[in-house]
Design a protein around this motif. Structure first.
Motif, PDB file in Angstrom:
ATOM      1  N   UNK A 137       0.811  -1.201   0.000  1.00 18.48           N
ATOM      2  CA  UNK A 137       0.000   0.000   0.000  1.00 18.48           C
ATOM      3  C   UNK A 137       0.852   1.261   0.000  1.00 18.48           C
ATOM      4  N   UNK A 138       0.295   2.312  -0.562  1.00 16.99           N
ATOM      5  CA  UNK A 138       0.919   3.638  -0.482  1.00 16.99           C
ATOM      6  C   UNK A 138       0.661   4.232   0.902  1.00 16.99           C
ATOM      7  N   UNK A 139       1.315   5.349   1.189  1.00 13.29           N
ATOM      8  CA  UNK A 139       1.121   5.992   2.481  1.00 13.29           C
ATOM      9  C   UNK A 139      -0.318   6.414   2.709  1.00 13.29           C
ATOM     10  N   UNK A 140      -0.954   6.969   1.677  1.00 14.82           N
ATOM     11  CA  UNK A 140      -2.336   7.384   1.804  1.00 14.82           C
ATOM     12  C   UNK A 140      -3.286   6.211   1.999  1.00 14.82           C
ATOM     13  N   UNK A 156     -18.282   6.100  18.900  1.00 19.74           N
ATOM     14  CA  UNK A 156     -18.951   7.393  18.984  1.00 19.74           C
ATOM     15  C   UNK A 156     -17.976   8.524  18.691  1.00 19.74           C
ATOM     16  N   UNK A 157     -16.715   8.335  19.080  1.00 22.47           N
ATOM     17  CA  UNK A 157     -15.688   9.355  18.895  1.00 22.47           C
ATOM     18  C   UNK A 157     -14.433   8.701  18.346  1.00 22.47           C
ATOM     19  N   UNK A 158     -13.870   9.276  17.292  1.00 22.59           N
ATOM     20  CA  UNK A 158     -12.589   8.823  16.756  1.00 22.59           C
ATOM     21  C   UNK A 158     -11.514   9.828  17.140  1.00 22.59           C
ATOM     22  N   UNK A 159     -10.466   9.357  17.800  1.00 20.43           N
ATOM     23  CA  UNK A 159      -9.351  10.186  18.226  1.00 20.43           C
ATOM     24  C   UNK A 159      -8.193   9.996  17.261  1.00 20.43           C
ATOM     25  N   UNK A 160      -7.588  11.096  16.819  1.00 21.92           N
ATOM     26  CA  UNK A 160      -6.496  11.027  15.847  1.00 21.92           C
ATOM     27  C   UNK A 160      -5.298  11.791  16.386  1.00 21.92           C
ATOM     28  N   UNK A 161      -4.205  11.070  16.610  1.00 23.78           N
ATOM     29  CA  UNK A 161      -3.000  11.639  17.217  1.00 23.78           C
ATOM     30  C   UNK A 161      -1.965  11.946  16.141  1.00 23.78           C
ATOM     31  N   UNK A 162      -2.035  13.153  15.571  1.00 29.41           N
ATOM     32  CA  UNK A 162      -1.118  13.610  14.518  1.00 29.41           C
ATOM     33  C   UNK A 162      -0.894  12.540  13.442  1.00 29.41           C
ATOM     34  N   UNK A 163      -1.960  12.004  12.841  1.00 28.27           N
ATOM     35  CA  UNK A 163      -1.807  10.874  11.923  1.00 28.27           C
ATOM     36  C   UNK A 163      -1.117  11.204  10.603  1.00 28.27           C
ATOM     37  N   UNK A 164      -0.974  12.494  10.264  1.00 33.64           N
ATOM     38  CA  UNK A 164      -0.349  12.861   8.997  1.00 33.64           C
ATOM     39  C   UNK A 164       1.115  13.253   9.162  1.00 33.64           C
ATOM     40  N   UNK A 165       1.617  13.195  10.387  1.00 32.39           N
ATOM     41  CA  UNK A 165       2.960  13.702  10.668  1.00 32.39           C
ATOM     42  C   UNK A 165       4.072  12.985   9.935  1.00 32.39           C
ATOM     43  N   UNK A 166       3.884  11.691   9.622  1.00 32.35           N
ATOM     44  CA  UNK A 166       4.947  10.916   8.982  1.00 32.35           C
ATOM     45  C   UNK A 166       4.894  10.956   7.456  1.00 32.35           C
ATOM     46  N   UNK A 167       3.912  11.677   6.890  1.00 31.21           N
ATOM     47  CA  UNK A 167       3.752  11.700   5.433  1.00 31.21           C
ATOM     48  C   UNK A 167       4.537  12.850   4.817  1.00 31.21           C
ATOM     49  N   UNK A 168       4.893  12.691   3.538  1.00 26.28           N
ATOM     50  CA  UNK A 168       5.553  13.791   2.845  1.00 26.28           C
ATOM     51  C   UNK A 168       4.539  14.894   2.569  1.00 26.28           C
ATOM     52  N   UNK A 170       3.307  16.607  -0.021  1.00 22.08           N
ATOM     53  CA  UNK A 170       2.251  16.519  -1.032  1.00 22.08           C
ATOM     54  C   UNK A 170       1.153  15.559  -0.598  1.00 22.08           C
ATOM     55  N   UNK A 171       1.558  14.414  -0.023  1.00 18.97           N
ATOM     56  CA  UNK A 171       0.569  13.436   0.429  1.00 18.97           C
ATOM     57  C   UNK A 171      -0.211  13.990   1.625  1.00 18.97           C
ATOM     58  N   UNK A 172       0.468  14.737   2.463  1.00 20.09           N
ATOM     59  CA  UNK A 172      -0.202  15.337   3.619  1.00 20.09           C
ATOM     60  C   UNK A 172      -1.295  16.301   3.153  1.00 20.09           C
ATOM     61  N   UNK A 173      -0.993  17.106   2.128  1.00 19.85           N
ATOM     62  CA  UNK A 173      -1.987  18.033   1.601  1.00 19.85           C
ATOM     63  C   UNK A 173      -3.197  17.274   1.041  1.00 19.85           C
ATOM     64  N   UNK A 174      -2.937  16.175   0.356  1.00 14.82           N
ATOM     65  CA  UNK A 174      -4.019  15.366  -0.208  1.00 14.82           C
ATOM     66  C   UNK A 174      -4.856  14.726   0.896  1.00 14.82           C
ATOM     67  N   UNK A 200      -5.320  21.971  10.893  1.00 10.53           N
ATOM     68  CA  UNK A 200      -6.451  22.376  11.730  1.00 10.53           C
ATOM     69  C   UNK A 200      -7.391  23.315  10.991  1.00 10.53           C
ATOM     70  N   UNK A 201      -6.843  24.284  10.268  1.00 14.83           N
ATOM     71  CA  UNK A 201      -7.678  25.276   9.600  1.00 14.83           C
ATOM     72  C   UNK A 201      -8.456  24.672   8.435  1.00 14.83           C
ATOM     73  N   UNK A 202      -7.847  23.741   7.717  1.00  7.94           N
ATOM     74  CA  UNK A 202      -8.490  23.162   6.532  1.00  7.94           C
ATOM     75  C   UNK A 202      -9.617  22.207   6.904  1.00  7.94           C
TER      76      UNK A 202
END
Length: 368
Positions: A137-140, A156-168, A170-174, A200-202
């Motif tokens: 699989x790709x990173x995304x 009921x609640x999904x918690x996400x702990x900086x899940x995009x931090x390890x991506x490059x 361009x992939x992070x933006x996607x 956060x803003x997006x």
């Protein structure tokens, strides 16, 4: 119509011996919303998330999910799932087994696991991926598998702990766009922590900006960016020019200020905590400053000055131009599009600048 909150935190405190990591935090997250906690490293956001997940117990305060207090409830009994920064996919299992792992732990029948895994993989855009290996699989795609593994449990609640931090980059933006789309698709409450203001803003419906264990401000991305309530929020979220100044005159919300460089500037701001002679911090967005090649061409006639270009930084669609006030020597940055009359600015060029008093934000100087 009022939407009842999925998550409520009331006066949460977390102490580690003499260090207070979370300091009387109170907030609510409505059902089906995307709530981000934004702050620098060490501000307490991960500790807060771990208390919601049940991995750490609060020193005081309470937290409720769907109206039920979670104090004393172990992590595996809470109606939450968590996506970690490094995803924690099992490399020896195929994708279907990874996604169905939590269901097997709960003793769900094999036929139901297969049906639910197939359904959730389709919803995250990975139909037919059950037999694939993680390394294929790709990173995304790995990000989507990690989310599918959580969502198949119907939390009921999904918690996400900086899940995009390890991506490059361009992939992070996607993935920012994909994550928001997935949250809308499942209509599940997301609580997302990050130090990246763009994420956060997006993605967020509401953002809480955290500093030294406290929430400085909770608001929509627009409110956080355009109407920061504290100097920390103004300086941390987005780019801003910062000036130290003293109040020289005051009339309602109209303030006359003198900067340390000796520049006289006019500001319109909530001045309830400012008095004549008091020190203040002024923040001004780079995009709020107008440039012209002649003073007569300026449409805003306040806070005018002549600036000398010291550097031009190319940034894709825009450039960041650094200027120095020709008289007072005060430096500041201006954001400009690549096209137009100033596309060919060079160091040493002289330009006229101005900005409207209402565009700045002003805060009593806290001495920090």
């Amino acid at each position: 119509m009022t939407v009842s909150p999925d998550l409520v935190c009331r006066d949460l405190v977390k102490d580690f011996d003499s260090f207070r990591a979370v300091d009387h935090v109170t907030f609510e997250v409505p059902q089906g919303s995307f709530f981000s906690i934004l702050g620098p490293s060490g501000c307490g956001k991960t500790t807060l998330l771990r208390m919601i997940a049940g991995f750490q117990s609060p020193s005081s305060g309470d937290l409720l999910i769907k109206g039920r207090s979670m104090l004393g409830v172990p992590p595996n009994k809470r109606p939450v799932s968590m996506v970690f920064q490094h995803l924690a996919l099992f490399p020896t299992m195929n994708i279907g087994d990874n996604v169905g792992f939590g269901l097997r732990q709960r003793g769900v029948a094999r036929s139901e696991i297969k049906a639910r895994v197939t359904q959730v993989l389709e919803r995250v855009g990975l139909p037919g991926f059950s037999e694939r290996r993680v390394e294929q699989l790709s990173g995304g795609q790995k990000q989507r598998v990690a989310i599918a593994r959580c969502m198949v449990l119907e939390p009921d609640v999904l918690l996400l702990d900086e899940p995009l931090g390890a991506l490059d980059l361009k992939l992070r933006e996607h993935m920012k766009i994909e994550l928001k789309a997935l949250q809308s698709e499942f209509n599940t409450t997301f609580v997302y922590i990050t130090h990246d203001q763009s994420e956060a803003l997006v993605m967020s419906d509401k953002v809480a900006v955290m500093n030294h264990g406290r929430f400085e401000q909770i608001g929509t991305p627009h409110e956080i960016y355009y109407d920061p309530k504290t100097a920390f929020v103004a300086g941390f979220v987005g780019d801003a020019n910062r000036f130290d100044a003293k109040v020289s005159a005051k009339s309602g919300s109209a303030l006359s200020m003198v900067t340390q460089a000796g520049t006289q500037i006019e500001v319109e701001a909530d001045a309830s905590d400012l008095s004549v002679g008091q020190g203040a911090e002024i923040f001004l967005r780079p995009e709020a400053i107008e440039l012209a090649k002649a003073q007569a061409d300026l449409t805003v006639k306040t806070n005018t000055s002549v600036g000398v270009v010291t550097s031009v930084f190319f940034n894709g669609a825009n450039s960041m131009v650094s200027l120095k006030d020709a008289k007072a020597g005060m430096s500041f940055n201006v954001a400009l599009p690549q096209t137009g009359a100033f596309a060919d600015l060079q160091p040493g060029d002289e330009v006229y600048t101005s900005w409207h008093p209402a565009k700045a934000r002003c805060y009593a100087h806290d001495g920090a």
